[in-house]
Design a protein around this motif. Structure first.
Motif, PDB file in Angstrom:
ATOM      1  N   VAL B 284       3.229  16.668  -6.058  1.00  0.00           N
ATOM      2  CA  VAL B 284       3.471  17.411  -4.812  1.00  0.00           C
ATOM      3  C   VAL B 284       2.447  16.938  -3.790  1.00  0.00           C
ATOM      4  N   PRO B 285       2.889  16.305  -2.710  1.00  0.00           N
ATOM      5  CA  PRO B 285       1.919  15.843  -1.706  1.00  0.00           C
ATOM      6  C   PRO B 285       1.365  17.025  -0.917  1.00  0.00           C
ATOM      7  N   GLY B 387       6.617   6.257   1.501  1.00  0.00           N
ATOM      8  CA  GLY B 387       7.231   6.368   0.183  1.00  0.00           C
ATOM      9  C   GLY B 387       6.615   5.367  -0.758  1.00  0.00           C
ATOM     10  N   GLY B 388       6.937   5.473  -2.019  1.00  0.00           N
ATOM     11  CA  GLY B 388       6.431   4.515  -2.990  1.00  0.00           C
ATOM     12  C   GLY B 388       6.627   5.024  -4.398  1.00  0.00           C
ATOM     13  N   LEU B 389       6.069   4.273  -5.329  1.00  0.00           N
ATOM     14  CA  LEU B 389       6.160   4.653  -6.741  1.00  0.00           C
ATOM     15  C   LEU B 389       4.750   4.786  -7.310  1.00  0.00           C
ATOM     16  N   PHE B 404       7.661   8.849  -4.960  1.00  0.00           N
ATOM     17  CA  PHE B 404       6.830   9.657  -4.073  1.00  0.00           C
ATOM     18  C   PHE B 404       7.323   9.490  -2.642  1.00  0.00           C
ATOM     19  N   SER B 405       7.349  10.581  -1.912  1.00  0.00           N
ATOM     20  CA  SER B 405       7.718  10.519  -0.504  1.00  0.00           C
ATOM     21  C   SER B 405       7.028  11.650   0.229  1.00  0.00           C
ATOM     22  N   SER B 406       6.487  11.337   1.368  1.00  0.00           N
ATOM     23  CA  SER B 406       5.744  12.350   2.113  1.00  0.00           C
ATOM     24  C   SER B 406       5.655  11.921   3.572  1.00  0.00           C
ATOM     25  N   SER B 407       5.454  12.883   4.434  1.00  0.00           N
ATOM     26  CA  SER B 407       5.127  12.527   5.814  1.00  0.00           C
ATOM     27  C   SER B 407       3.690  11.999   5.830  1.00  0.00           C
ATOM     28  N   ILE B 408       3.388  11.219   6.840  1.00  0.00           N
ATOM     29  CA  ILE B 408       2.042  10.630   6.923  1.00  0.00           C
ATOM     30  C   ILE B 408       1.542  10.784   8.351  1.00  0.00           C
TER      31      ILE B 408
END
Lengths: 254, 420
Positions: B284-285, B387-389, B404-408
């Motif tokens: 969880v980001p 995003g990424g792994l 993984f995905s999140s706002s930055i």
């Protein structure tokens, strides 16, 4: 000095022979210039409209290539044919244009697509429209009518495109098996010779429902191409008419 | 009188022109624009991993095999058309310098265009053969309908040998063996010459006569019909007949010579994703920032291990860049070094996460490639997401991959507050 600036009082050509020679020089200059002009114009139109269908073997299908190419390609010859016929009674505009196109296409394929982009020539050869042009020009002369030339010559334009290009494409439609997939040789060329910008799904080939009328859509495509070539011919004869009405005042001045 | 002596000013002029050319002429292209792709395309769509190239130096005609896997992000951006419609496994190379002998995705023949599932992992294999000597950047690539090409990592491969020795022999289903490099070309050129000859005959017939001015004058005088002679009509009839007969005979002869032909083929299929057990790890980001002065992406994450084994975070990969936790994962020497972050991945706490444990982690992925690969341009994207792994490893070396995905958010001042 002042003498050389005076207006000439005698004609530029003194005898009929001299006049004829001047006319021939003028013919030659205009013919060469027009050939290069048509090479550029007709080729650009072809690239922008027919494009990939003419570039690659694996786009030359029995539906879109056969129907789309002649229909689009008759536009410019029809307009130029009107100008040549209405003003000079010369029935070779379509042949002249289709010859200039094929020369331009071969230059492009050899120098650009083969020389710079490394594609083998047997994958990127252009189709020929010369027999279509010959048919249009000769029917115009034989019927002495732009309307009848459009009906008969225009239809022949569409039909002859298929007949004349079938000997070129047919050898590339032999079947092969690539790891369990049935492909034509042309498809295999497209798979082997990598085009980063042309994925398989982007090819517009054999899409549509013409096959519901029978197993092979070729004959319907060809008939459709012939019919639509007549229609487009008629429309672009009008473009030629407009051009002649608006642009030929300069020639009268000469 | 003009002096033949070269003045300093005259000598300066060509030097300045040469300098201008040197500055204006573009540098040699070393790859093919993969860095110009929008960051959101590279960060949030397809994550390539386990990519291998069988060799970095091959001969003409020798095989090069590119293998690997890719993950279609489940959080595929809404503004980018998704691969659930159609994709095609392609290769990013400067033209047909190789031939593609075969390709497959999850064992399905790669000649097909494919529909792929969001969130799925796929294994691919591309078999190439060297065609033209040179040094090329070779990327696996997925073309996505309406979205365009999405490139995987690129490796430099050198092809050596003689271009003329290249061959591409195939056997048709009718048993004919032929070399695809030149097959059919003589026939094509021959027919073109036939039609060009006929066109030249027709044009020569007219060009031998006076063309423009006399005819124009005659037409203007209302005598245009007089310009067409009986001979002209006979010539036209002969040319029309000849054209039609040649076309029909050529058609018939071709049908005899090529009795078996098929229409062009278009293959489309749906490929099932790899059947792999789901990772028992959730991420969880809490906060993700890009530290502009430090060229560092900082993550604050809540990581929970739902599995029965402890796991350690070994790698973060995105946009073909790999950030390795040096205490867990070792760099693959065959992977392009420019895509391996030298500073690796800073992990705090850098210890195993016990089975059932939930831990807050702080990570730093530092590399100049965020800038040099133009990934920080995502700040100007309409959707600033990262995003990424994440790759976790248990004590047996078994890998669990977590998307993984999140706002930055960019930061210009310093590290995340409350760094662990």
């Amino acid at each position: 000095m002042a003498a050389s600036l005076r207006a000439r009082t005698e004609p530029a050509t003194a005898t009929p022979e001299e006049r004829q020679r001047a006319y021939r020089r003028f013919d030659l200059i205009v013919a060469v210039l027009l050939f290069f002009l048509f090479m550029g114009l007709y080729h650009v139109i072809t690239i922008l409209t027919v494009g990939d269908w003419d570039f690659w073997d694996d786009w030359k299908d029995s539906r879109w290539w056969l129907s789309f190419t002649p229909v689009v390609e008759i536009a410019m010859p029809a307009a130029i044919l009107y100008i040549f016929w209405a003003r000079f009674r010369l029935p070779f505009a379509a042949t002249f244009l289709t010859l200039s196109l094929v020369v331009a296409e071969w230059i492009n394929r050899v120098a650009n697509m083969h020389g710079w982009a490394y594609f083998p020539l047997n994958f990127i050869w252009p189709a020929t429209l010369i027999p279509c042009g010959l048919a249009l020009d000769t029917t115009l002369l034989l019927t002495d009518s732009l309307l009848l030339a459009g009906i008969f010559g225009g239809f022949l334009w569409g039909v002859l495109f298929y007949l004349a290009n079938w000997p070129l494409i047919a050898p590339f439609l032999a079947p092969v098996n690539l790891n369990g997939a049935l492909m034509s040789i042309a498809d295999l060329q497209g798979f082997h010779y990598i085009r980063t910008g042309t994925p398989e799904y982007i090819r517009i080939i054999n899409r549509g429902t013409l096959r519901t009328f029978g197993q092979d859509p070729v004959y319907l495509s060809v008939a459709f191409a012939g019919f639509m070539s007549v229609v487009v011919y008629m429309a672009f004869i009008g473009v030629g008419w407009v051009f002649v009405r608006s642009q030929f005042s300069w020639l009268k001045k000469i | 009188m003009i002096s033949s002596r070269t003045t300093p000013r005259a000598a300066l002029r060509p030097a300045l022109i040469a300098l201008a050319f040197a500055l204006l002429l573009p540098a040699v292209a070393r790859a093919h624009g993969e860095r110009s792709q929008e960051p959101s395309l590279r960060l949030s769509t397809i994550q390539w991993y386990d990519t291998t190239w069988s060799s970095q130096r091959i001969n003409v005609n020798q095989e090069l095999v590119v293998t690997g896997r890719f993950h279609i992000m489940g959080s595929w951006p809404l503004e980018i058309p998704s691969p659930e419609t159609l994709t095609f496994l392609n290769l990013g190379v400067p033209g047909p310098v190789f031939i593609r002998a075969a390709s497959e995705v999850d064992g399905v023949n790669g000649v097909s265009s494919m529909a792929l599932r969001l969130g799925g992992d796929y294994a691919y294999r591309i078999v190439l053969r060297g065609r033209l000597p040179g040094r090329y950047h070779v990327h696996p690539m997925l073309d996505v309908l309406d979205a365009g090409a999405i490139l995987g990592p690129g490796q430099w491969v050198t092809v050596v040998g003689d271009t003329a020795s290249f061959n591409d022999w195939i056997t048709t289903l009718t048993g004919r063996r032929l070399n695809l490099t030149s097959y059919g070309l003589r026939n094509v050129v021959g027919w073109h010459l036939v039609w060009i000859a006929l066109a030249v005959v027709w044009l020569a017939y007219w060009v031998r006569k006076p063309l423009l001015m006399p005819r124009y004058e005659a037409v203007q005088a209302g005598e245009g019909d007089r310009l067409i002679t009986r001979g002209d009509r006979m010539m036209a009839a002969a040319m029309l007949a000849l054209t039609t007969v040649v076309a029909i005979v050529a058609y018939a002869v071709t049908n005899v010579a090529n009795p078996v032909t098929i229409p062009l083929q278009s293959h489309q299929t749906k490929v099932p994703a790899l059947d792999e057990p789901p990772a028992n790890i959730t991420i969880v980001p809490e906060q993700v920032t890009y530290l502009v002065p430090g060229r560092t992406v900082q993550f604050r994450l809540r990581v929970t291990n739902h599995g029965a084994q402890p796991v350690r975070l070994g790698e973060f990969t995105t946009a073909n860049l790999r950030f390795l936790n040096a205490s867990v994962a070792k760099p693959d020497p065959s992977y392009p070094p420019d895509l391996l972050a030298p500073a690796g991945l800073l992990v705090q706490p850098n210890r195993p996460i016990a089975a059932g444990e939930s831990v807050e982690m702080y990570l730093e992925a530092t590399s100049p490639v965020w800038e040099t690969d133009r990934l920080t341009a995502l700040m100007s994207d309409p959707t600033s997401r990262m995003g990424g792994l994440f790759m976790f490893f248990d004590p047996d070396g078994k890998r669990s991959i977590v998307e993984f995905s999140s706002s930055i958010v960019p930061t210009f001042t310093g590290h995340l507050e409350g760094e662990l």
